[in-house]
Design a protein around this motif. Structure first.
Motif, PDB file in Angstrom:
ATOM      1  N   ARG A 185      36.366  43.551  43.046  1.00 30.15           N
ATOM      2  CA  ARG A 185      37.520  42.949  43.723  1.00 30.15           C
ATOM      3  C   ARG A 185      37.095  42.254  45.024  1.00 30.15           C
ATOM      4  O   ARG A 185      37.543  41.160  45.318  1.00 30.15           O
ATOM      5  N   GLU A 186      36.197  42.894  45.780  1.00 34.19           N
ATOM      6  CA  GLU A 186      35.760  42.339  47.062  1.00 34.19           C
ATOM      7  C   GLU A 186      35.076  40.983  46.880  1.00 34.19           C
ATOM      8  O   GLU A 186      35.230  40.078  47.697  1.00 34.19           O
ATOM      9  N   GLN A 237      43.570  37.772  48.283  1.00 35.21           N
ATOM     10  CA  GLN A 237      43.644  39.214  48.485  1.00 35.21           C
ATOM     11  C   GLN A 237      44.302  39.809  47.235  1.00 35.21           C
ATOM     12  O   GLN A 237      45.512  39.772  47.095  1.00 35.21           O
ATOM     13  N   ILE A 238      43.482  40.306  46.328  1.00 38.23           N
ATOM     14  CA  ILE A 238      44.007  40.898  45.100  1.00 38.23           C
ATOM     15  C   ILE A 238      44.594  42.262  45.458  1.00 38.23           C
ATOM     16  O   ILE A 238      43.898  43.111  46.021  1.00 38.23           O
ATOM     17  N   ASN A 298      37.784  38.391  46.032  1.00 40.01           N
ATOM     18  CA  ASN A 298      38.545  38.090  47.252  1.00 40.01           C
ATOM     19  C   ASN A 298      37.752  37.153  48.163  1.00 40.01           C
ATOM     20  O   ASN A 298      38.295  36.160  48.659  1.00 40.01           O
TER      21      ASN A 298
END
Length: 141
Positions: A119-120, A129-130, A123
């Motif tokens: 995720r990071e 921003q998930i 993003n």
């Protein structure tokens, strides 16, 4: 390279060393061969292998000799899909084998990308921003 790695010339092909290009469809095997033989799209008098934007252009095994090295044969073949590496249409799509234009359901592809890329990273790469899901019961870990 061939001598260092004990590749033996083949008498069936006038003692040439053969180098093969093998891989997924549409990843640039034919393009690499064209660069090695010094051929461009508009070159005249230089033999080249055909390339296309869509997978499947190379239909059969092709051979070309490396210029200035008549003892080296370059071999191009159609792309291969290795069943042990792909198990779904989503895998094929993410690998660039299955054309996105033919994709019917995008959710399996999105799910696969989200499982493979943290995720990071997504993003940071896309400036987004998930959100973190509060219900994680549906996720296989």
């Amino acid at each position: 390279f061939a001598v260092e790695h004990h590749c033996n010339p083949d008498p069936r092909f006038n003692d040439c060393i053969q180098f093969g290009m093998v891989g997924f469809p549409n990843v640039g095997k034919s393009s690499v061969i064209n660069v090695l033989v010094g051929s461009a799209k508009n070159s005249h008098g230089i033999v080249r292998v055909a390339v296309a934007a869509q997978p499947g252009k190379t239909k059969h095994f092709q051979t070309l000799f490396l210029p200035d090295h008549d003892d080296m044969m370059l071999c191009d073949c159609p792309g291969l899909v290795f069943p042990s590496f792909v198990s779904s249409t989503a895998d094929l799509t993410v690998a660039g084998v299955y054309p996105i234009s033919q994709m019917r359901d995008y959710w399996p592809v999105i799910e696969l990308i989200c499982k493979r890329i943290p995720r990071e990273i997504l993003n940071a790469q896309y400036g987004i921003q998930i959100p973190i899901s509060k219900d994680l019961s549906h996720i296989d870990v």
